[in-house]
Design an enzyme around this catalytic site. Structure first.
Site, PDB file in Angstrom:
ATOM      1  N   ASP A  13       0.824  -1.222   0.000  1.00 43.80           N
ATOM      2  CA  ASP A  13       0.000   0.000   0.000  1.00 43.80           C
ATOM      3  C   ASP A  13       0.853   1.265   0.000  1.00 43.80           C
ATOM      4  O   ASP A  13       0.489   2.279   0.612  1.00 43.80           O
ATOM      5  CB  ASP A  13      -0.954   0.019   1.206  1.00 43.80           C
ATOM      6  N   LYS A  16       2.506   2.386  -5.085  1.00 45.38           N
ATOM      7  CA  LYS A  16       3.381   1.956  -6.182  1.00 45.38           C
ATOM      8  C   LYS A  16       2.765   2.255  -7.536  1.00 45.38           C
ATOM      9  O   LYS A  16       3.463   2.678  -8.474  1.00 45.38           O
ATOM     10  CB  LYS A  16       3.650   0.449  -6.086  1.00 45.38           C
ATOM     11  N   GLY A  40      -4.058  -4.418  -4.575  1.00 45.67           N
ATOM     12  CA  GLY A  40      -5.014  -3.374  -4.927  1.00 45.67           C
ATOM     13  C   GLY A  40      -4.272  -2.094  -5.247  1.00 45.67           C
ATOM     14  O   GLY A  40      -3.744  -1.441  -4.351  1.00 45.67           O
ATOM     15  N   HIS A  41      -4.168  -1.763  -6.521  1.00 47.27           N
ATOM     16  CA  HIS A  41      -3.419  -0.577  -6.949  1.00 47.27           C
ATOM     17  C   HIS A  41      -4.390   0.482  -7.462  1.00 47.27           C
ATOM     18  O   HIS A  41      -5.196   0.203  -8.353  1.00 47.27           O
ATOM     19  CB  HIS A  41      -2.421  -0.956  -8.048  1.00 47.27           C
ATOM     20  N   GLN A 216       2.260  -5.906  -3.330  1.00 45.00           N
ATOM     21  CA  GLN A 216       2.513  -6.008  -1.891  1.00 45.00           C
ATOM     22  C   GLN A 216       3.816  -5.254  -1.547  1.00 45.00           C
ATOM     23  O   GLN A 216       4.122  -4.268  -2.188  1.00 45.00           O
ATOM     24  CB  GLN A 216       2.565  -7.472  -1.425  1.00 45.00           C
ATOM     25  N   THR A 231       2.895 -12.473   2.628  1.00 43.71           N
ATOM     26  CA  THR A 231       2.183 -12.974   1.457  1.00 43.71           C
ATOM     27  C   THR A 231       2.860 -14.275   1.016  1.00 43.71           C
ATOM     28  O   THR A 231       3.761 -14.775   1.689  1.00 43.71           O
ATOM     29  CB  THR A 231       2.166 -11.911   0.334  1.00 43.71           C
TER      30      THR A 231
END
Length: 416
Positions: A13, A16, A40-41, A216, A231
């Site tokens: 988060d 990126k 989630g980007h 991530q 992850t």
């Protein structure tokens, strides 16, 4: 820029996608090399918000090619939905989007196992999207690859064997239905299949610009992260080689992306976590809620000790410091410069998550600023205290902060 990696160097988060987007105007190809739709980007362009889970964020540039490498895991239904949603917004995929046939296939059983493990074993805080079980099956050599979907050979037996391996009962009729669904969705993906390693090699030989987009963050790496609260893939720079067949010897630059404060989603140690009004203020001003899960993120002060560790692991060349604008209005800003454990100051980042959880942060305090910096595009125009914050971060980590992001928009970016 010939080949550039943009890697998250925290717990994920880090914004990126915003950095990939602003760098992407000069790129020819963007590649995702690990992870799945647990990422989630978010990118904001002209007041429009785009959320990506598996599709590389470079897809927003009409002439750019995008690829998903062999080191990823793909839920074919979820990815199809993501592609169709973007297509409905006028984004073209034909002739510019590719999936490596070696990518791992996430099936309904993996989501079931993920949910089961999260509810019965040590709680990790996963997204329950089947990512971990898919990778586990790949390592156990029991999983299915995208090529299994594409060639369609013996799908029923492969699925049946997978359920048997996990001792999960399934009716023949249910397997038949799943096979029919897979064969139907196969046609959707046929135009996109290409060995991504050859595509990258071709672009590299032509001296075209390539960006490798991480998902991530380094502190969630399966090997070097805060295990077991991690992850299921290698998020560090080395994951580029295993995830898409591109040697790090050919990589020209690595940009490490850090947020101006730390956040974490899910369980796991977080030495600088804030439980007070300042933490709430950061969460509110930074809109710190997961793009994938919607969960509120845990917020804390910038951890320089952890950041030096992640800079070392990735051998970064430069830093992109994001969400600096969020710290506006905080009178005193703390940065963690080290850890104390059982009365001793540590010289190395702890391997044990239990030890990390018991570490006491050592803080350095800087003065904050009251000014709104979200529309500033020249570093010298930032408030002196904001400039000093950036200088302190780069001095402590030992790498130049070449990009300062002061908002979600492309124009809210300062290059140094």
């Amino acid at each position: 820029m010939s080949s550039l990696a943009v890697l998250g160097c925290m717990f994920g988060d880090e914004a990126k996608a915003k950095i990939v987007d602003v760098m992407g105007k000069d790129a020819d190809l963007v590649v995702r090399f690990q992870g799945g739709n647990n990422a989630g980007h978010t990118i904001c362009i002209d007041k429009r918000k785009f959320v990506f889970h598996l599709v590389p964020s470079g897809i927003l540039y009409p002439k750019m090619k995008c690829a998903i490498g062999a080191g990823t895991v793909i839920d074919p239904w979820s990815l199809k939905e993501e592609i169709e949603d973007l297509q409905s917004q006028g984004i073209e995929f034909e002739g510019r989007f590719y999936i490596d046939p070696r990518a791992n296939l996430t099936l309904p059983i993996h989501k079931y196992l993920d949910s089961l493990n999260e509810n019965t074993n040590t709680k990790i805080g996963t997204t329950k999207r089947g990512i971990g079980p898919t990778y586990s099956d790949a390592i156990a050599r029991k999983g299915m690859k995208f090529i299994d979907l594409i060639d369609g050979i013996d799908l029923k037996n492969k699925i049946s064997n997978l359920y048997d391996y996990h001792n999960v009962k399934i009716k023949d009729s249910e397997i038949d239905t799943l096979v029919e669904e897979l064969l139907d969705i196969k046609n959707f993906y046929l135009p996109y299949i290409r060995q991504v390693n050859y595509l990258i090699d071709e672009y590299h030989k032509q001296a075209k610009n390539i960006i490798f987009e991480g998902a991530q963050g380094t502190l969630l790496d399966i090997t070097y992260g805060t295990y077991p609260f991690v992850t299921s893939s290698n998020t560090i720079s080395g994951g580029i080689t295993t995830g898409c067949g591109f040697s790090l010897r050919k990589l020209d630059k690595i940009i490490g992306v850090y947020k101006a404060y730390y956040t974490r989603v899910g369980d796991g140690p977080f030495p600088t976590e804030l439980f007070d009004e300042t933490g709430d203020q950061i969460r509110k001003q930074g809109n710190e809620y997961g793009s994938t899960t919607g969960r509120p993120r845990r917020c804390g002060w910038f951890d320089l000790f952890a950041s030096k560790y992640t800079a070392h692991l990735n051998d970064i060349d430069e830093i992109a410091l994001t969400l600096v604008d969020v710290l506006m209005g905080i009178p005193k800003i703390k940065l963690c410069t080290g850890y104390e454990y059982q009365g001793k100051v540590l010289t190395e980042f702890p391997v044990s998550s239990q030890i990390l959880a018991d570490c006491i942060p050592i803080y350095h305090t800087l003065k904050g600023w009251e000014e709104d910096i979200s529309m500033i595009t020249n570093f010298d125009e930032l408030p002196i205290n904001a400039q000093e914050y950036v200088y302190f971060v780069e001095r402590e980590i030992g790498k130049k902060v070449s990009i300062v992001s002061v908002g979600p928009g492309r124009h809210q970016t300062i290059f140094r």
